[in-house]
Design a protein around this motif. Structure first.
Motif, mmCIF file in Angstrom:
data_model
loop_
_atom_site.group_PDB
_atom_site.id
_atom_site.type_symbol
_atom_site.label_atom_id
_atom_site.label_comp_id
_atom_site.label_asym_id
_atom_site.label_seq_id
_atom_site.Cartn_x
_atom_site.Cartn_y
_atom_site.Cartn_z
ATOM 1 N N GLN A 97 0.791 -1.214 0.000
ATOM 2 C CA GLN A 97 0.000 0.000 0.000
ATOM 3 C C GLN A 97 0.835 1.281 0.000
ATOM 4 O O GLN A 97 0.382 2.316 -0.481
ATOM 5 N N SER A 98 2.040 1.204 0.553
ATOM 6 C CA SER A 98 2.840 2.424 0.704
ATOM 7 C C SER A 98 4.274 2.060 1.049
ATOM 8 O O SER A 98 4.579 0.927 1.435
ATOM 9 N N ARG A 175 2.752 -0.215 -5.632
ATOM 10 C CA ARG A 175 1.870 0.226 -4.546
ATOM 11 C C ARG A 175 0.435 0.393 -5.042
ATOM 12 O O ARG A 175 0.205 0.854 -6.148
ATOM 13 N N ARG A 177 -2.932 2.206 -3.741
ATOM 14 C CA ARG A 177 -3.518 3.110 -2.744
ATOM 15 C C ARG A 177 -5.042 3.183 -2.859
ATOM 16 O O ARG A 177 -5.671 3.974 -2.172
ATOM 17 N N ASN A 178 -5.630 2.381 -3.745
ATOM 18 C CA ASN A 178 -7.055 2.534 -4.027
ATOM 19 C C ASN A 178 -7.933 1.491 -3.353
ATOM 20 O O ASN A 178 -9.105 1.368 -3.660
ATOM 21 N N SER A 206 -6.369 -2.115 5.561
ATOM 22 C CA SER A 206 -6.310 -0.825 4.871
ATOM 23 C C SER A 206 -5.718 0.274 5.748
ATOM 24 O O SER A 206 -5.991 0.357 6.941
ATOM 25 N N LYS A 208 -6.369 3.418 4.968
ATOM 26 C CA LYS A 208 -7.158 4.591 4.586
ATOM 27 C C LYS A 208 -7.501 5.537 5.730
ATOM 28 O O LYS A 208 -7.498 6.756 5.555
ATOM 29 N N SER A 212 -3.114 8.553 3.871
ATOM 30 C CA SER A 212 -3.553 8.700 2.491
ATOM 31 C C SER A 212 -2.714 9.775 1.823
ATOM 32 O O SER A 212 -2.725 10.938 2.256
ATOM 33 N N LYS A 213 -1.999 9.413 0.775
ATOM 34 C CA LYS A 213 -1.187 10.384 0.043
ATOM 35 C C LYS A 213 -2.082 11.389 -0.670
ATOM 36 O O LYS A 213 -1.783 12.582 -0.718
#
Length: 267
Positions: A97-98, A175, A177-178, A206, A208, A212-213
């Motif tokens: 995710q990151s 990555r 992110r969605n 998650s 989220k 969150s970028k």
């Protein structure tokens, strides 16, 4: 000069307290700075001890990054870690995710066992961080050269039993992110099937609600890490990879949805 420094400090504190965007970049900037310092110390230590390409070189990085979670107020609740706490070779699949996934990986990474990670070749050229990963026996795949990537994966296969490696891989390849997970790439499955070693799927819930970028969110909170039971590859061949990949991805998506339910339903 002192007056300018004081004014800058006051302005920075005000922005940190009132601006999500400023706070996000400040926190992520500190993360990158700490990574650079850790990588530099790791490289210097390796050069001093003359012990390159050893997974034991990760020891300082593991300890340091494990402490960084307290600075950010990140709490990790880990389930099934016992599947990794042994000296047996494994391929470990982790959703991506990151860049902050490193903090969670440190909950699972144990210097007493031979662990390594597979990443894209471009990471090797990320300054002192890439150099540290290389000297710590990281594996870098050239995704733009299929023949070379196959050769690099075969090298991992040759070592996985002799070194009893636990090979950590982000099967999505990049990555996401969605929410949920991207399609998996086959590389990790080829390594596992050729080596005939089990696959341990690992799911991070998650981010989220805490990171969150896009929305410039970076705050404290809890992340659930779930290590699923090992999936045997004994007797499987490359023809079984599509079914194996689909089955494992489905189980990881189901686990992601279940453990991330507090931040809204995904795929």
């Amino acid at each position: 000069m002192l007056q300018v420094f004081l004014w800058c400090s006051v302005i920075s504190i005000i922005l940190y307290l009132t601006s999500n965007t400023f706070r996000y970049y400040a926190k992520y900037g500190v993360y990158l700075l700490v990574l650079t310092i850790i990588s530099t110390i790791t490289v210097l230590w390796i050069l001093f001890t003359c012990r390159p390409k050893s997974s034991e070189n990760f020891r300082f990085a593991i300890w340091s990054l494990h402490k960084l979670k307290y600075l950010y107020g990140w709490e990790f609740e880990t389930h099934g870690k016992e599947y990794l706490m042994n000296d047996k070779p494994l391929v470990v699949l982790v959703n991506h995710q990151s860049g902050l996934d490193l903090l969670g990986l440190m909950e699972l990474w144990d210097w007493r066992y031979h662990c390594t990670a597979v990443g894209k070749r471009s990471l090797m050229y990320m300054g002192v961080f890439g150099l540290a990963c290389y000297l710590c026996d990281g594996v870098f795949l050239d995704r733009h050269d299929h023949a070379k990537a196959v050769q690099q994966m075969n090298a991992v296969v040759d070592q996985i039993h002799s070194k009893k490696l636990k090979v950590f891989v982000f099967p999505e390849g990049t990555r996401n992110r969605n929410g949920s997970m991207l399609a998996f790439k086959k590389g990790a499955f080829h390594i596992a099937v050729q080596s005939q070693v089990p696959i341990v799927p690992v799911v991070f819930s998650s981010y989220k609600s805490i990171y969150s970028k896009e929305k410039k969110i970076f705050k404290s909170g809890k992340i659930t890490i779930t290590c699923l039971p090992p999936v045997s590859t004994a007797g499987r061949t490359k023809d079984d990879i599509p079914e194996l990949m689909n089955s494992i991805r489905n189980s990881m998506v189901e686990t992601y949805n279940r453990t991330s339910s507090s931040v809204g339903k995904t795929e």
